[in-house]
Structures are given as C-alpha cells and as structure tokens.
Design a protein around this motif. Structure first.
Motif, PDB file in Angstrom:
ATOM      1  N   GLY A   1      20.949 -29.804 -20.217  1.00  0.00           N
ATOM      2  CA  GLY A   1      19.896 -30.640 -19.664  1.00  0.00           C
ATOM      3  C   GLY A   1      18.854 -29.819 -18.925  1.00  0.00           C
ATOM      4  N   GLU A   2      19.310 -28.880 -18.097  1.00  0.00           N
ATOM      5  CA  GLU A   2      18.389 -28.036 -17.353  1.00  0.00           C
ATOM      6  C   GLU A   2      17.619 -27.111 -18.299  1.00  0.00           C
ATOM      7  OE1 GLU A   2      16.207 -26.467 -14.270  1.00  0.00           O
ATOM      8  OE2 GLU A   2      17.395 -28.311 -14.426  1.00  0.00           O
ATOM      9  N   ALA A   3      18.299 -26.656 -19.356  1.00  0.00           N
ATOM     10  CA  ALA A   3      17.636 -25.790 -20.344  1.00  0.00           C
ATOM     11  C   ALA A   3      16.491 -26.541 -21.023  1.00  0.00           C
ATOM     12  CB  ALA A   3      18.641 -25.314 -21.382  1.00  0.00           C
ATOM     13  N   GLU A   4      16.732 -27.809 -21.380  1.00  0.00           N
ATOM     14  CA  GLU A   4      15.682 -28.604 -22.032  1.00  0.00           C
ATOM     15  C   GLU A   4      14.539 -28.890 -21.068  1.00  0.00           C
ATOM     16  OE1 GLU A   4      17.786 -31.992 -23.475  1.00  0.00           O
ATOM     17  OE2 GLU A   4      18.479 -30.965 -25.311  1.00  0.00           O
ATOM     18  N   ASN A   5      14.873 -29.109 -19.805  1.00  0.00           N
ATOM     19  CA  ASN A   5      13.851 -29.349 -18.795  1.00  0.00           C
ATOM     20  C   ASN A   5      12.959 -28.114 -18.621  1.00  0.00           C
ATOM     21  OD1 ASN A   5      12.547 -30.686 -16.549  1.00  0.00           O
ATOM     22  ND2 ASN A   5      13.783 -29.401 -15.188  1.00  0.00           N
ATOM     23  N   LEU A   6      13.603 -26.941 -18.575  1.00  0.00           N
ATOM     24  CA  LEU A   6      12.840 -25.702 -18.453  1.00  0.00           C
ATOM     25  C   LEU A   6      11.982 -25.444 -19.689  1.00  0.00           C
ATOM     26  CD1 LEU A   6      15.475 -23.328 -16.799  1.00  0.00           C
ATOM     27  CD2 LEU A   6      13.247 -23.921 -15.853  1.00  0.00           C
ATOM     28  N   MET A   7      12.522 -25.764 -20.874  1.00  0.00           N
ATOM     29  CA  MET A   7      11.745 -25.569 -22.103  1.00  0.00           C
ATOM     30  C   MET A   7      10.506 -26.461 -22.104  1.00  0.00           C
ATOM     31  SD  MET A   7      11.255 -24.010 -24.923  1.00  0.00           S
ATOM     32  CE  MET A   7      12.759 -23.191 -25.441  1.00  0.00           C
ATOM     33  N   SER A   8      10.648 -27.684 -21.602  1.00  0.00           N
ATOM     34  CA  SER A   8       9.501 -28.585 -21.522  1.00  0.00           C
ATOM     35  C   SER A   8       8.416 -28.009 -20.612  1.00  0.00           C
ATOM     36  CB  SER A   8       9.964 -29.950 -20.996  1.00  0.00           C
ATOM     37  OG  SER A   8       8.855 -30.816 -20.844  1.00  0.00           O
TER      38      SER A   8
ATOM     39  N   ASP B   1      12.609 -23.631 -29.283  1.00  0.00           N
ATOM     40  CA  ASP B   1      12.654 -25.085 -29.149  1.00  0.00           C
ATOM     41  C   ASP B   1      13.186 -25.723 -30.434  1.00  0.00           C
ATOM     42  OD1 ASP B   1      12.230 -27.456 -27.708  1.00  0.00           O
ATOM     43  OD2 ASP B   1      10.314 -27.788 -28.732  1.00  0.00           O
ATOM     44  N   ILE B   2      12.777 -25.181 -31.583  1.00  0.00           N
ATOM     45  CA  ILE B   2      13.275 -25.677 -32.866  1.00  0.00           C
ATOM     46  C   ILE B   2      14.790 -25.467 -32.956  1.00  0.00           C
ATOM     47  CG2 ILE B   2      13.253 -25.300 -35.376  1.00  0.00           C
ATOM     48  CD1 ILE B   2      10.289 -24.495 -35.063  1.00  0.00           C
ATOM     49  N   GLU B   3      15.239 -24.302 -32.591  1.00  0.00           N
ATOM     50  CA  GLU B   3      16.665 -23.968 -32.711  1.00  0.00           C
ATOM     51  C   GLU B   3      17.515 -24.753 -31.711  1.00  0.00           C
ATOM     52  OE1 GLU B   3      16.948 -19.731 -32.484  1.00  0.00           O
ATOM     53  OE2 GLU B   3      15.801 -19.412 -34.327  1.00  0.00           O
TER      54      GLU B   3
ATOM     55  N   ALA C   1      16.900 -27.834 -30.770  1.00  0.00           N
ATOM     56  CA  ALA C   1      16.844 -29.260 -31.088  1.00  0.00           C
ATOM     57  C   ALA C   1      18.079 -29.695 -31.874  1.00  0.00           C
ATOM     58  CB  ALA C   1      15.581 -29.562 -31.883  1.00  0.00           C
ATOM     59  N   THR C   2      18.461 -30.941 -31.688  1.00  0.00           N
ATOM     60  CA  THR C   2      19.552 -31.511 -32.482  1.00  0.00           C
ATOM     61  C   THR C   2      19.065 -31.691 -33.918  1.00  0.00           C
ATOM     62  OG1 THR C   2      18.860 -33.738 -31.850  1.00  0.00           O
ATOM     63  CG2 THR C   2      20.597 -32.698 -30.526  1.00  0.00           C
ATOM     64  N   ARG C   3      19.976 -31.760 -34.853  1.00  0.00           N
ATOM     65  CA  ARG C   3      19.602 -31.773 -36.263  1.00  0.00           C
ATOM     66  C   ARG C   3      18.559 -32.850 -36.621  1.00  0.00           C
ATOM     67  NH1 ARG C   3      21.869 -28.895 -40.153  1.00  0.00           N
ATOM     68  NH2 ARG C   3      21.569 -29.513 -42.319  1.00  0.00           N
ATOM     69  N   PRO C   4      18.673 -34.090 -36.138  1.00  0.00           N
ATOM     70  CA  PRO C   4      17.673 -35.111 -36.508  1.00  0.00           C
ATOM     71  C   PRO C   4      16.253 -34.794 -36.023  1.00  0.00           C
ATOM     72  CG  PRO C   4      19.651 -36.141 -35.600  1.00  0.00           C
ATOM     73  CD  PRO C   4      19.753 -34.676 -35.317  1.00  0.00           C
ATOM     74  N   HIS C   5      16.157 -33.967 -34.970  1.00  0.00           N
ATOM     75  CA  HIS C   5      14.836 -33.701 -34.388  1.00  0.00           C
ATOM     76  C   HIS C   5      14.214 -32.382 -34.848  1.00  0.00           C
ATOM     77  CE1 HIS C   5      16.673 -36.573 -31.475  1.00  0.00           C
ATOM     78  NE2 HIS C   5      15.436 -37.070 -31.473  1.00  0.00           N
ATOM     79  N   ARG C   6      14.957 -31.600 -35.610  1.00  0.00           N
ATOM     80  CA  ARG C   6      14.465 -30.277 -35.981  1.00  0.00           C
ATOM     81  C   ARG C   6      13.221 -30.321 -36.866  1.00  0.00           C
ATOM     82  NH1 ARG C   6      20.255 -27.326 -37.241  1.00  0.00           N
ATOM     83  NH2 ARG C   6      20.918 -27.152 -35.061  1.00  0.00           N
ATOM     84  N   LYS C   7      13.201 -31.265 -37.798  1.00  0.00           N
ATOM     85  CA  LYS C   7      12.051 -31.339 -38.692  1.00  0.00           C
ATOM     86  C   LYS C   7      10.777 -31.641 -37.923  1.00  0.00           C
ATOM     87  CE  LYS C   7      10.383 -33.501 -42.945  1.00  0.00           C
ATOM     88  NZ  LYS C   7      10.671 -34.465 -44.022  1.00  0.00           N
ATOM     89  N   THR C   8      10.879 -32.604 -36.976  1.00  0.00           N
ATOM     90  CA  THR C   8       9.716 -32.975 -36.171  1.00  0.00           C
ATOM     91  C   THR C   8       9.248 -31.799 -35.316  1.00  0.00           C
ATOM     92  OG1 THR C   8      10.508 -35.258 -36.061  1.00  0.00           O
ATOM     93  CG2 THR C   8       8.845 -34.596 -34.445  1.00  0.00           C
ATOM     94  N   LYS C   9      10.233 -31.133 -34.721  1.00  0.00           N
ATOM     95  CA  LYS C   9       9.902 -29.968 -33.880  1.00  0.00           C
ATOM     96  C   LYS C   9       9.219 -28.878 -34.704  1.00  0.00           C
ATOM     97  CE  LYS C   9      12.035 -30.840 -29.785  1.00  0.00           C
ATOM     98  NZ  LYS C   9      11.428 -30.687 -28.445  1.00  0.00           N
TER      99      LYS C   9
ATOM    100  N   VAL D   1      11.587 -21.823 -39.098  1.00  0.00           N
ATOM    101  CA  VAL D   1      11.505 -22.811 -40.177  1.00  0.00           C
ATOM    102  C   VAL D   1      12.320 -22.334 -41.380  1.00  0.00           C
ATOM    103  CG1 VAL D   1       9.952 -23.965 -41.816  1.00  0.00           C
ATOM    104  CG2 VAL D   1       9.271 -23.701 -39.406  1.00  0.00           C
ATOM    105  N   ALA D   2      12.247 -21.039 -41.675  1.00  0.00           N
ATOM    106  CA  ALA D   2      13.022 -20.483 -42.793  1.00  0.00           C
ATOM    107  C   ALA D   2      14.506 -20.716 -42.595  1.00  0.00           C
ATOM    108  CB  ALA D   2      12.740 -18.977 -42.924  1.00  0.00           C
ATOM    109  N   LYS D   3      14.965 -20.579 -41.356  1.00  0.00           N
ATOM    110  CA  LYS D   3      16.398 -20.796 -41.067  1.00  0.00           C
ATOM    111  C   LYS D   3      16.800 -22.246 -41.308  1.00  0.00           C
ATOM    112  CE  LYS D   3      16.418 -18.179 -37.087  1.00  0.00           C
ATOM    113  NZ  LYS D   3      16.977 -17.677 -35.827  1.00  0.00           N
TER     114      LYS D   3
END
Length: 508
Positions: free
Chosen positions: A358-365, A381-383, A385-393, A411-413
């Motif tokens: 949670g703190e990691a995501e807050n810092l990334m924001s 940030d892409i890496e 993200a949870t799988r459903p959100h990776r495409k959007t990210k 993106v290649a990964k």
C-alpha cells in the motif's frame, strides 16, 4: 693492412690486423675516414655474410677478411652520386628500416636508435617529403615482425613531423587509438610514451595519461599501469587519476594502499563523489558498517547532489533491514534533490521489500506526479500493477513516453508473459534499438531468444551486444563494476546478468 672500396670508386687503405680487429672497431675507423655511417657498414658486411650471426666482438678474420683484402661498400646500398665523397646515403625508407631491424636482431639497441635518427636527418637534408602515415604503418609492420625497438624508434622520430603544436595531443591520441583498435599495442604504447614526454606536464595532459593507463590496464599490464599512474599523480592535478590509482590497488588486493590513495585523493578533491563511493564500497566489502556510515555522512556533506551516493547509503540500510533509516535517508535525499526519479523508485522498492504494498503504491503515485514522464517509474508502475490493470497502465505509459526504452521493455515483458512471442520479440528489439547502451535490455532480449529463438538468432543477439559494449543498466553496471569482473568479457557479464534476472524472476 686492409683495403676498403667506397661508392666513388676510391680505394682507401686501413692499417688494421684482421686477426685482432673486431668489426665494431673496424666500423668506427672506417666511419672516421669516410663518413659512412656504422649501421650501413654493418649492413654491407652482413649482406656479404648472410649466414653469420653478427656481434660486436666478431673479428674481421671471422668474416673472411685477411691482410690486404678489399672490403667493398656496395653502391646500391649507399646510392647517390658515385663521385661524391663522402657518399650520399639512401633516401629509400626500406633500406633504413632493414638496417635497424638487423641491428635489433643482433641485440644492438643503441644502433637501432642511431640508425633511425640518421634516417630522419638524411631524409630532411635531402628535401624528401616525409609521410607520417607511411612511417606509422612502418612502425606497426615492425611490431608485427616483433621488432619492438625499431617500432619505438620510428614512432619517436617521425610521429611529430608535420603536426602543429596545438594539434599534437589530439593527433597523437587519435594515432594511438587507431593503433590500439588494430591490435598494435606496442605502437600505441610508443605513441603514448612520446606524447607524455612532450606534453606530460601541461594541465591538459590528463587525457593522455589516462589513455596510456587504459592501454596497460585493458591488457592486464598492472605494474605498467601503476607506474604510469604514480607519475601522473606527481605531474597533473586530476581526481580521475587518483580514482584510477585506487581501482588498480583494489584489483590487486592491496587494501591498505587502496585506502591510502582514497584518503589522499579525498584530501585534494573532497567534492569528487566517485572517490567517496569507492571508500564506502571498500568499507562495505569488509563489513565495516559503522565506518561505511561515517564515510556516507562525510561524503554527502561534500556531495549532497550525488544521487548514486544517496542510493548506495539507502541500500546499505535496506540490506541490514533498517527500514526506518532507509526511509529517512531517501526522504532527505528527495528534499535536497527534487524531481529525481531514481530516488522515488528506490523508496518504492524499500516498501516492496518489506511487503508494504500500500505504501509502495502511494509513493509511486506521488512519484509520477512529480516525474510524470519518467520512463523508469512508468516501467516500474506497469510491473507493479495487478494483471487486470497492466494493459491500461502500459497504454498510458506509451502515450507519455512512446520512445522510452524502459517502458518499451516493460511492454515487451507483458507480451512475453502472455506468450505472444513475435510481439515480444519486436518490442525487445525496439528497446535495444532505442538505447543500445542499456545492458539489462540486451540481457532480457538474449534471455528471450534462449527460450524462444533459434541458435542463429541467439548468436546474432550476442554478437550485437558484444559489438555495442553496453555500459548502462541497473544490473549491468552493478555486475560489470564488481571487483571480480573487472576484466571479464562482455559475454561473461551478459551471462551473469542473465543469472540475476532469473533470480529476480523467482523472487517475484
């Protein structure tokens, strides 16, 4: 009594005893009487006795010269007007080079230098236009034939001809670099030696000293490298010279000398951050954590804007599980150095290491608000993200930084994870094309081909990586700069980065 016939058809009598007179003494007497240079006399005598091993103590009688014999100095060798006395000497470079090489083969080092010096004088006196490039290539040819002394003599006497004083450093460095690239190490070494003799004490000579050092260092001539750096420390004020000096001692395992050089270097150059980095690395190698912390504190007082020093200090505390201390260091670093993506990314990773997602995501924001177009942050940030959100990210990141290699690799990964092999290959190729200096991306591309490509593709990627000689990349830099990897080839570094990538993959 011995007779000598010289090119103007004159015959002179020389009062010597062939049974007791050495060829060296004979040459000196003839030179005094005729002005024919001793190297050319030796060459003429050798031509008439090709199977004989020559040395200064050889007697005339050993060459078949007896009382009342006539020694002929050949016209083709000396050339010029046969009526001239003393004779003109050859203006053909091959004759002089041949004489010098023969003298070197006989171990007459001084005669080699005399021959080449006489060659320069003769050519200049005769008004011959001297082609520098021809003589540099001649020196390389001598090196190839293992006539190192002749090579050095040619360089010393010809390298400066036709070069303006203000162009000497630039021209000589280019000459040495070209010789080095072609594999002519002795020629390059001779050019550097002459350059340092001519320019070694001027303030701008640092570049020459370091280039000469690099030649020895790359070829693992560590004692030569040490001697060059010791001289350089006396003659030029250069923080880089002190840094290289400490690096050499580190590689040789001379810990106390390494520590001494770092201490002396920092007294002279307290704001040179790389010396502080080397000092803290030295302390950490031997687990002297308190000494390391003191060095970090001192270093950051002098170099508050050195991002690698802040990151290294935070990593130390992170490794020993001092979470609060690592946070404190990175907060201070960001206050002193705003808008630095690397500091934000380090803070995010500290939280992830301790499972504070949670703190990691807050810092990334917050990081992306301050550095919205940072490729390394968007890729992380892409890496994260949870799988459903990776495409959007990933789509959002590509809109912001379409040509960023870090985002492209991230993106290649994603394509790789989804088993979209051709798309993954295309994006990995694009990542290394956008920035060919990032070794981590070459390693990722190579790993992909090892899993999904043919042997031909694998060899192609490896060859391209070796040709590019990448220097950057988080893992690549850490591994390539480790003491044990100082002289490792690119292939070895690449394989070690592959191992690091695999470990990271298993950890996640």
């Amino acid at each position: 009594m011995v007779f000598i016939s010289i090119p103007n058809a004159t015959t002179l009598s020389i009062d010597v005893n062939p049974n007791t007179t050495t060829i060296s003494a004979f040459e000196q007497i003839v030179h005094q009487r005729t002005n024919v240079p001793q190297p050319l006399l030796r060459y003429s005598l050798r031509a008439q006795n090709p199977s004989r091993v020559f040395h200064d103590s050889l007697l005339l009688s050993d060459l078949g010269v007896y009382r009342f014999s006539t020694v002929i100095i050949h016209v083709p060798l000396l050339g010029g007007d046969e009526r001239a006395l003393p004779p003109r000497f050859p203006e053909d470079p091959v004759s002089w080079i041949t004489v010098a090489r023969l003298e070197e083969a006989d171990g007459h080092t001084a005669m080699v230098w005399n021959t080449i010096e006489m060659c320069v004088e003769t050519l200049q006196r005769g008004g011959v236009v001297i082609d520098r490039e021809y003589w540099i290539n001649a020196a390389r040819a001598c090196e190839r034939g293992r006539y190192v002394v002749t090579c050095k003599a040619i360089i010393k006497n010809f390298i400066g001809i036709g070069v303006d004083e203000e162009d000497r450093k630039r021209t000589w460095l280019a000459d040495a670099e070209m010789s080095k690239k072609r594999g002519f190490i002795e020629t390059a070494r001779a050019i550097y030696e002459h350059s340092l003799t001519a320019c070694g004490v001027i303030p701008s000579s640092e570049e020459i000293w370091l280039a000469a050092f690099k030649l020895e260092y790359v070829n693992k001539e560590m004692e030569r490298a040490r001697m060059l750096l010791a001289k350089a420390r006396e003659r030029v004020e250069s923080e880089r010279v002190w840094m290289k000096s400490a690096i050499v001692e580190r590689e040789l395992g001379n810990v106390e000398e390494e520590r001494r050089l770092l201490g002396e270097g920092l007294k002279q150059f307290p704001t040179f951050s790389k010396l502080w980095l080397m000092l803290v690395q030295l302390e950490e190698r031997f687990n002297n954590l308190e000494h390391a912390r003191k060095a970090y504190e001192s270093g950051l007082k002098h170099c508050p804007n050195c991002i690698p020093l802040w990151l290294s200090y935070a990593n130390l505390e992170k490794r020993v599980n001092e979470l609060n201390k690592a946070r404190e260091i990175l907060i201070t670093a960001r206050k002193k150095n705003p808008y630095v993506a690397e500091l934000w990314l380090a803070a995010v990773r500290v939280e992830l290491r301790h499972d504070n997602r949670g703190e990691a995501e807050n810092l990334m924001s917050k990081a992306l608000q301050e550095c919205p177009k940072s490729g390394i942050l968007l890729a992380a940030d892409i890496e994260m993200a949870t799988r459903p959100h990776r495409k959007t990210k990933s789509m959002d990141a590509m809109k912001k930084c379409f040509r960023d290699p870090h985002v492209t690799a991230a993106v290649a990964k994603l394509f790789w994870q989804d088993k979209k092999v051709e798309k993954a290959r295309a994006w990995l190729k694009r990542a290394v094309t956008l920035n060919q200096d990032i070794g981590d991306h070459w390693a990722l591309y190579y790993k992909f081909e090892l899993q999904h490509g043919t042997e031909v593709r694998q060899k192609q990627i490896l060859a391209k990586c070796v040709a590019r000689e990448p220097k950057r990349g988080e893992k690549w830099q850490a591994i390539s700069k480790a003491v044990e990897n100082a002289h490792q080839p690119i292939e070895a570094i690449l394989n070690k980065v592959l191992i690091a990538l695999s470990k990271e993959e298993k950890a996640t």
